[in-house]
Design a protein around this motif. Structure first.
Motif, mmCIF file in Angstrom:
data_model
loop_
_atom_site.group_PDB
_atom_site.id
_atom_site.type_symbol
_atom_site.label_atom_id
_atom_site.label_comp_id
_atom_site.label_asym_id
_atom_site.label_seq_id
_atom_site.Cartn_x
_atom_site.Cartn_y
_atom_site.Cartn_z
ATOM 1 N N ASP A 1 0.798 -1.217 0.000
ATOM 2 C CA ASP A 1 0.000 0.000 0.000
ATOM 3 C C ASP A 1 0.836 1.276 0.000
ATOM 4 O OD1 ASP A 1 -2.336 -1.518 0.063
ATOM 5 O OD2 ASP A 1 -2.356 -1.580 2.260
ATOM 6 N N ALA A 2 2.089 1.204 0.386
ATOM 7 C CA ALA A 2 2.921 2.407 0.453
ATOM 8 C C ALA A 2 3.143 2.984 -0.944
ATOM 9 C CB ALA A 2 4.260 2.085 1.107
ATOM 10 N N GLU A 3 3.370 4.288 -1.001
ATOM 11 C CA GLU A 3 3.529 4.974 -2.284
ATOM 12 C C GLU A 3 4.675 4.385 -3.102
ATOM 13 O OE1 GLU A 3 4.469 9.487 -4.003
ATOM 14 O OE2 GLU A 3 4.174 9.147 -1.852
ATOM 15 N N ARG A 4 5.764 4.028 -2.453
ATOM 16 C CA ARG A 4 6.933 3.507 -3.158
ATOM 17 C C ARG A 4 6.956 1.987 -3.243
ATOM 18 N NH1 ARG A 4 11.512 7.002 -3.629
ATOM 19 N NH2 ARG A 4 12.805 5.164 -3.358
ATOM 20 N N ALA A 5 5.920 1.330 -2.791
ATOM 21 C CA ALA A 5 5.863 -0.134 -2.847
ATOM 22 C C ALA A 5 5.469 -0.578 -4.249
ATOM 23 C CB ALA A 5 4.883 -0.667 -1.814
ATOM 24 N N ARG A 6 6.391 -0.417 -5.178
ATOM 25 C CA ARG A 6 6.172 -0.726 -6.591
ATOM 26 C C ARG A 6 7.426 -1.404 -7.135
ATOM 27 N NH1 ARG A 6 2.065 0.597 -4.883
ATOM 28 N NH2 ARG A 6 0.514 2.130 -5.617
ATOM 29 N N PHE A 7 7.236 -2.254 -8.142
ATOM 30 C CA PHE A 7 8.404 -2.833 -8.808
ATOM 31 C C PHE A 7 8.173 -2.869 -10.309
ATOM 32 C CE2 PHE A 7 5.681 -6.510 -8.174
ATOM 33 C CZ PHE A 7 5.929 -7.374 -9.245
ATOM 34 N N ASP A 8 9.268 -2.846 -11.044
ATOM 35 C CA ASP A 8 9.250 -3.008 -12.490
ATOM 36 C C ASP A 8 9.670 -4.431 -12.814
ATOM 37 O OD1 ASP A 8 8.578 -0.335 -12.715
ATOM 38 O OD2 ASP A 8 10.616 0.312 -13.221
ATOM 39 N N LEU A 9 8.999 -5.028 -13.794
ATOM 40 C CA LEU A 9 9.295 -6.397 -14.197
ATOM 41 C C LEU A 9 9.612 -6.411 -15.680
ATOM 42 C CD1 LEU A 9 9.401 -9.407 -13.380
ATOM 43 C CD2 LEU A 9 6.982 -9.555 -14.026
ATOM 44 N N PHE A 10 10.816 -6.844 -16.011
ATOM 45 C CA PHE A 10 11.275 -6.948 -17.395
ATOM 46 C C PHE A 10 11.301 -8.420 -17.786
ATOM 47 C CE2 PHE A 10 13.080 -3.138 -15.533
ATOM 48 C CZ PHE A 10 12.772 -2.165 -16.478
ATOM 49 N N LEU A 11 10.680 -8.745 -18.913
ATOM 50 C CA LEU A 11 10.533 -10.131 -19.328
ATOM 51 C C LEU A 11 11.420 -10.435 -20.520
ATOM 52 C CD1 LEU A 11 6.652 -10.303 -19.038
ATOM 53 C CD2 LEU A 11 8.323 -11.235 -17.425
ATOM 54 N N PRO A 12 12.047 -11.605 -20.540
ATOM 55 C CA PRO A 12 12.891 -11.978 -21.679
ATOM 56 C C PRO A 12 12.032 -12.335 -22.887
ATOM 57 C CG PRO A 12 12.712 -13.808 -20.161
ATOM 58 C CD PRO A 12 11.983 -12.650 -19.515
ATOM 59 N N LYS A 13 12.678 -12.566 -23.991
ATOM 60 C CA LYS A 13 11.954 -12.807 -25.233
ATOM 61 C C LYS A 13 11.305 -14.185 -25.262
ATOM 62 C CE LYS A 13 15.018 -9.625 -27.681
ATOM 63 N NZ LYS A 13 14.064 -8.533 -27.558
ATOM 64 N N ALA A 14 11.805 -15.140 -24.523
ATOM 65 C CA ALA A 14 11.216 -16.476 -24.422
ATOM 66 C C ALA A 14 10.764 -16.705 -22.982
ATOM 67 C CB ALA A 14 12.237 -17.522 -24.852
ATOM 68 N N ALA A 15 10.207 -17.883 -22.720
ATOM 69 C CA ALA A 15 9.786 -18.206 -21.355
ATOM 70 C C ALA A 15 10.974 -18.068 -20.406
ATOM 71 C CB ALA A 15 9.245 -19.625 -21.304
ATOM 72 N N PRO A 16 10.802 -17.383 -19.283
ATOM 73 C CA PRO A 16 11.940 -17.107 -18.397
ATOM 74 C C PRO A 16 12.497 -18.358 -17.734
ATOM 75 C CG PRO A 16 9.905 -16.341 -17.393
ATOM 76 C CD PRO A 16 9.564 -16.743 -18.790
ATOM 77 N N ARG A 17 13.800 -18.360 -17.560
ATOM 78 C CA ARG A 17 14.477 -19.432 -16.837
ATOM 79 C C ARG A 17 14.196 -19.354 -15.347
ATOM 80 N NH1 ARG A 17 20.660 -19.047 -18.269
ATOM 81 N NH2 ARG A 17 20.668 -20.804 -16.819
ATOM 82 N N GLY A 18 13.798 -18.201 -14.880
ATOM 83 C CA GLY A 18 13.541 -17.973 -13.477
ATOM 84 C C GLY A 18 13.452 -16.482 -13.231
ATOM 85 N N LEU A 19 13.468 -16.088 -11.969
ATOM 86 C CA LEU A 19 13.313 -14.696 -11.566
ATOM 87 C C LEU A 19 14.618 -14.173 -10.990
ATOM 88 C CD1 LEU A 19 11.518 -12.186 -10.903
ATOM 89 C CD2 LEU A 19 11.058 -13.280 -8.689
ATOM 90 N N ALA A 20 15.122 -13.085 -11.560
ATOM 91 C CA ALA A 20 16.276 -12.371 -11.027
ATOM 92 C C ALA A 20 15.791 -11.035 -10.460
ATOM 93 C CB ALA A 20 17.320 -12.139 -12.119
ATOM 94 N N VAL A 21 16.218 -10.702 -9.276
ATOM 95 C CA VAL A 21 15.774 -9.482 -8.599
ATOM 96 C C VAL A 21 16.992 -8.642 -8.260
ATOM 97 C CG1 VAL A 21 14.522 -8.507 -6.637
ATOM 98 C CG2 VAL A 21 13.789 -10.699 -7.622
ATOM 99 N N PHE A 22 16.953 -7.365 -8.641
ATOM 100 C CA PHE A 22 18.008 -6.428 -8.274
ATOM 101 C C PHE A 22 17.439 -5.385 -7.318
ATOM 102 C CE2 PHE A 22 20.164 -2.327 -8.785
ATOM 103 C CZ PHE A 22 21.444 -2.691 -8.385
ATOM 104 N N VAL A 23 18.112 -5.191 -6.188
ATOM 105 C CA VAL A 23 17.697 -4.220 -5.170
ATOM 106 C C VAL A 23 18.743 -3.110 -5.101
ATOM 107 C CG1 VAL A 23 17.048 -3.848 -2.770
ATOM 108 C CG2 VAL A 23 16.519 -6.033 -3.881
#
Length: 273
Positions: free
Chosen positions: A52-74
């Motif tokens: 609910d916080a104003e900054r509680a947002r993330f961007d998700l970038f998807l590869p061109k094929a089905a993803p191998r998994g999830l990588a997260v950068f903080v």
């Protein structure tokens, strides 16, 4: 009775910009690179909420094929500055290797204490994991290095199912012992007390035994960041699956992250290889 003091200038110990040529130009450069990357990458979902916080947002970038998994950068910024929009270009390396990449913002101090920011990153990780199946790899820079290693602790704010999906953690110039920060002027905003500094220091917490950790730091960084990297590997090396420390020669605190934009760079290999 003899007394001893550490002799360490803790104000100077965490000072990066004064020791990096052209330091003032880096934020504008990062912002321009990130904006150009977002404009050029068609498969992106921006400003996804995880709370609910104003900054509680993330961007998700998807590869061109089905993803191998999830990588997260903080991202870093001593829990005091920056947001996800400045770092989009650092998704390029993992995307090229077939991983979906999530980059969250979080509420900054002094509005949020570090323990609350830790909880937010846990919530962001759950939200991103619900969208992308498979293993999870985490990377974070500076304060972000602290936040991703906190996700590797046995008391991380994660469900067992999501925690078990975390395969690799890469802390880049991370902060893993928060106690010295109480001796720096930034603590006027961080408001760390002794109990929270201990509780939020990954070096003082137990890691998940199945983790693979890389602690990465630039060879031209301040001695305190070299120390922070070393003590994490010393504290965790006997408790996890693999534990590697890398000193990248010639790199400073501001350019040590550049390798994440290159799919062939050893830092990207450490992150998602």
């Amino acid at each position: 009775m003899a007394t001893e003091t550490s002799g360490i200038d803790w104000q100077d110990a965490f000072e990066n910009a004064s020791y990096i040529p052209g330091a003032a130009q880096y934020p504008d450069r990062w912002s321009a690179q990130a904006a150009a990357f977002r404009a050029a990458w068609p498969d992106a979902e921006l400003d996804l909420p995880y709370g609910d916080a104003e900054r509680a947002r993330f961007d998700l970038f998807l590869p061109k094929a089905a993803p191998r998994g999830l990588a997260v950068f903080v991202h870093g910024g001593f829990w005091l500055r920056f947001d996800k929009s400045i770092w989009s270009h650092l998704a390029a390396g993992a995307l090229a290797r077939g991983w979906a990449v999530a980059i969250p913002s979080y509420t900054l101090a002094p509005e949020a204490r570090i323990s609350a920011i830790t909880a937010q990153i846990g919530a962001a990780l759950h939200a991103a994991a619900s969208r992308v199946p498979g293993p999870i790899c985490l990377a974070g820079h500076s304060a972000g290095g602290h936040l991703v290693t906190r996700m590797g602790c046995t008391n991380a704010p994660l469900t067992p199912r999501v925690a078990a999906r975390i395969d690799k953690i890469t802390s880049i110039s991370g902060l893993h012992d928060l106690r010295p920060l109480r001796l720096h002027s930034m603590n006027e905003a961080l408001n760390l007390d002794a109990a929270e500094a201990r509780a939020e220091s990954p070096v003082l917490r137990d890691p998940r035994p199945d983790l693979r950790l890389t602690a990465w730091v630039g060879g031209n960084e301040r001695p305190e960041f070299l120390r922070q990297t070393a003590i994490l590997t010393e504290a965790w090396q006997e408790g996890i699956a693999t534990c590697t420390r890398v000193i990248e020669n010639g790199r400073t605190h501001f350019d040590v992250i550049d390798g994440l934009a290159d799919p062939d760079h050893p830092l990207t290999e450490a992150f998602v290889g």
